[in-house]
Design an enzyme around this catalytic site. Structure first.
Site, PDB file in Angstrom:
ATOM      1  N   ASP A   1       0.856  -1.190   0.000  1.00 23.86           N
ATOM      2  CA  ASP A   1       0.000   0.000   0.000  1.00 23.86           C
ATOM      3  C   ASP A   1       0.892   1.240   0.000  1.00 23.86           C
ATOM      4  O   ASP A   1       2.090   1.155   0.309  1.00 23.86           O
ATOM      5  CB  ASP A   1      -0.903   0.024   1.242  1.00 23.86           C
ATOM      6  CG  ASP A   1      -1.817   1.248   1.260  1.00 23.86           C
ATOM      7  OD1 ASP A   1      -2.403   1.587   0.213  1.00 23.86           O
ATOM      8  OD2 ASP A   1      -1.944   1.892   2.321  1.00 23.86           O
ATOM      9  N   SER A   2       0.304   2.369  -0.339  1.00 26.41           N
ATOM     10  CA  SER A   2       1.063   3.611  -0.296  1.00 26.41           C
ATOM     11  C   SER A   2       1.465   3.952   1.148  1.00 26.41           C
ATOM     12  O   SER A   2       2.372   4.741   1.358  1.00 26.41           O
ATOM     13  CB  SER A   2       0.224   4.752  -0.880  1.00 26.41           C
ATOM     14  OG  SER A   2      -0.994   4.858  -0.176  1.00 26.41           O
TER      15      SER A   2
ATOM     16  N   CYS B   1      -3.905  -1.136  -2.333  1.00 27.83           N
ATOM     17  CA  CYS B   1      -4.043   0.317  -2.457  1.00 27.83           C
ATOM     18  C   CYS B   1      -4.927   0.547  -3.670  1.00 27.83           C
ATOM     19  O   CYS B   1      -4.616   0.067  -4.762  1.00 27.83           O
ATOM     20  CB  CYS B   1      -2.669   0.946  -2.662  1.00 27.83           C
ATOM     21  SG  CYS B   1      -2.704   2.711  -3.019  1.00 27.83           S
TER      22      CYS B   1
ATOM     23  N   GLU C   1      -5.581   9.510   8.643  1.00 30.71           N
ATOM     24  CA  GLU C   1      -4.164   9.557   9.029  1.00 30.71           C
ATOM     25  C   GLU C   1      -3.983  10.263  10.366  1.00 30.71           C
ATOM     26  O   GLU C   1      -3.075   9.968  11.127  1.00 30.71           O
ATOM     27  CB  GLU C   1      -3.367  10.326   7.972  1.00 30.71           C
ATOM     28  CG  GLU C   1      -3.070   9.542   6.728  1.00 30.71           C
ATOM     29  CD  GLU C   1      -1.820   8.684   6.884  1.00 30.71           C
ATOM     30  OE1 GLU C   1      -0.893   9.113   7.577  1.00 30.71           O
ATOM     31  OE2 GLU C   1      -1.814   7.590   6.321  1.00 30.71           O
TER      32      GLU C   1
ATOM     33  N   CYS D   1     -11.084   3.252  -1.094  1.00 29.11           N
ATOM     34  CA  CYS D   1      -9.786   3.714  -0.594  1.00 29.11           C
ATOM     35  C   CYS D   1      -9.518   2.976   0.707  1.00 29.11           C
ATOM     36  O   CYS D   1     -10.410   2.836   1.543  1.00 29.11           O
ATOM     37  CB  CYS D   1      -9.831   5.219  -0.342  1.00 29.11           C
ATOM     38  SG  CYS D   1      -8.325   5.845   0.425  1.00 29.11           S
TER      39      CYS D   1
ATOM     40  N   HIS E   1      -8.069   3.777   3.306  1.00 28.51           N
ATOM     41  CA  HIS E   1      -8.158   4.537   4.555  1.00 28.51           C
ATOM     42  C   HIS E   1      -9.596   4.680   5.070  1.00 28.51           C
ATOM     43  O   HIS E   1      -9.791   5.036   6.226  1.00 28.51           O
ATOM     44  CB  HIS E   1      -7.617   5.958   4.341  1.00 28.51           C
ATOM     45  CG  HIS E   1      -6.136   6.042   4.404  1.00 28.51           C
ATOM     46  ND1 HIS E   1      -5.324   5.410   3.508  1.00 28.51           N
ATOM     47  CD2 HIS E   1      -5.312   6.705   5.265  1.00 28.51           C
ATOM     48  CE1 HIS E   1      -4.057   5.678   3.808  1.00 28.51           C
ATOM     49  NE2 HIS E   1      -4.033   6.457   4.862  1.00 28.51           N
TER      50      HIS E   1
HETATM   51  N1  DGL Z   1      -3.874   3.862  -0.153  1.00 25.61           N
HETATM   52  C1  DGL Z   1      -4.533   4.891  -0.946  1.00 25.61           C
HETATM   53  C2  DGL Z   1      -5.746   4.289  -1.648  1.00 25.61           C
HETATM   54  O1  DGL Z   1      -6.268   3.250  -1.265  1.00 25.61           O
HETATM   55  C3  DGL Z   1      -4.976   6.058  -0.109  1.00 25.61           C
HETATM   56  C4  DGL Z   1      -3.864   6.926   0.380  1.00 25.61           C
HETATM   57  C5  DGL Z   1      -3.084   7.611  -0.707  1.00 25.61           C
HETATM   58  O2  DGL Z   1      -3.594   8.546  -1.346  1.00 25.61           O
HETATM   59  O3  DGL Z   1      -1.962   7.192  -0.912  1.00 25.61           O
HETATM   60  O4  DGL Z   1      -6.202   4.849  -2.608  1.00 25.61           O
END
Ligand code: DGL
Length: 274
Positions: free
Chosen positions: A13-14, A76, A156, A192, A194
């Site tokens: 993931d990011s 992600c 976050e 997403c 998050h």
């Molecule tokens: N992990 C990203 C997603 O699921 C969200 C956070 C980001 O923008 O990196 O899209």
């Protein structure tokens, strides 16, 4: 992947959001070993160009390959929207699973009216991958997609409910759910990683009648099916997880604990460079 049963499953993931997917994977596959990579140094991906997201995603996939994973879960949504094809090309025969298709399938299974709302990062919504996947799964579906970028920052920050959070949710979602529209969506996809931590607050604002779905459980089942088909499922013993991040193990552990649903110690997180 036959004969690779002792190797870990790579989850990428990011940042820390993908821990919501890891949590579902660990429940579905308790005997598996996982290596989770969070590219915390370059988060967020959601506001970056497609070119950057592709480049970052391929680098993360390469790092996980070097760590010997037997399959790759792109946990992600942003990376899954734009980077999946490039990752598949790079990793060759290694199975790669994204979160968009499973999320779309969950939404299509949940909707009664066929009107589905999708929320995600700017990049995810602009790429239109969810919209495409939903229509691919249910041809007569109507999809309303909204970028709710600020939700990432709230999650976050650990702000998951309360007046500020509900105000931000209203800002983005009222036009969709409260509008004069006589046929608002009956299902909302959290597109997403998050957003699951904001699920309760979202439900309070848009009403309990709207079904909320995310990709985590469906992705976990898809990973199980893929490994089973390849004869690479771990069926015995106790699973484990190894965390690697590109920046800030302390913050990864602190904020990540909420996403994973269990404590992570900073010492459990190894720093790597991509
Ligand atoms: N992990 C990203 C997603 O699921 C969200 C956070 C980001 O923008 O990196 O899209």
């Amino acid at each position: 992947v036959t004969g690779s049963a002792a190797r870990p499953i790579g989850v990428f993931d990011s940042g820390i959001g993908g821990l919501t997917v890891l949590s579902a994977l660990m429940r579905e596959l308790p005997c598996e070993h996982f290596t989770y990579l969070g590219d915390t140094a370059r988060l967020p991906y959601g506001t970056k160009t497609a070119e950057s997201v592709v480049r970052y995603s391929v680098q993360a996939a390469e790092a996980l390959m070097d760590l010997g994973v037997k399959c790759l879960v792109v946990a992600c949504n942003t990376a899954s929207s734009v980077g999946l094809a490039a990752i598949c090309e790079r990793v060759g025969a290694l199975p790669v699973l994204g979160v968009i298709e499973p999320g779309a399938q969950s939404a299509c299974a949940a909707t009664r009216t066929g009107h589905i709302a999708v929320i995600g990062t700017e990049r995810t919504i602009r790429e239109g991958a969810y919209q495409e996947a939903i229509i691919g799964c249910r041809r007569n579906a109507r999809v309303s997609a909204v970028a709710t970028q600020l939700f990432v920052a709230l999650a976050e920050e650990g702000l998951c409910d309360g007046p500020i959070v509900q105000g931000v949710i209203r800002h983005y979602l009222d036009p969709l759910f409260q509008a004069s529209s006589s046929h608002p969506p009956d299902t909302l996809v959290l597109g997403c990683t998050h957003f699951p931590v904001l699920g309760r607050a979202i439900s309070t604002v848009i009403g309990e009648r709207v079904g909320i779905v995310d990709s985590a459980e469906t992705t976990a089942r898809a990973v199980r099916a893929r490994l089973h088909a390849a004869g690479a499922l771990e069926r015995e013993g106790r699973g484990s997880v190894q965390f690697v991040a590109t920046d800030g193990p302390e913050r990864f552990a602190r904020v990540g604990s909420r996403f994973l649903g269990r404590e992570i110690a900073a010492e459990e997180v190894d720093l790597i460079d991509l």
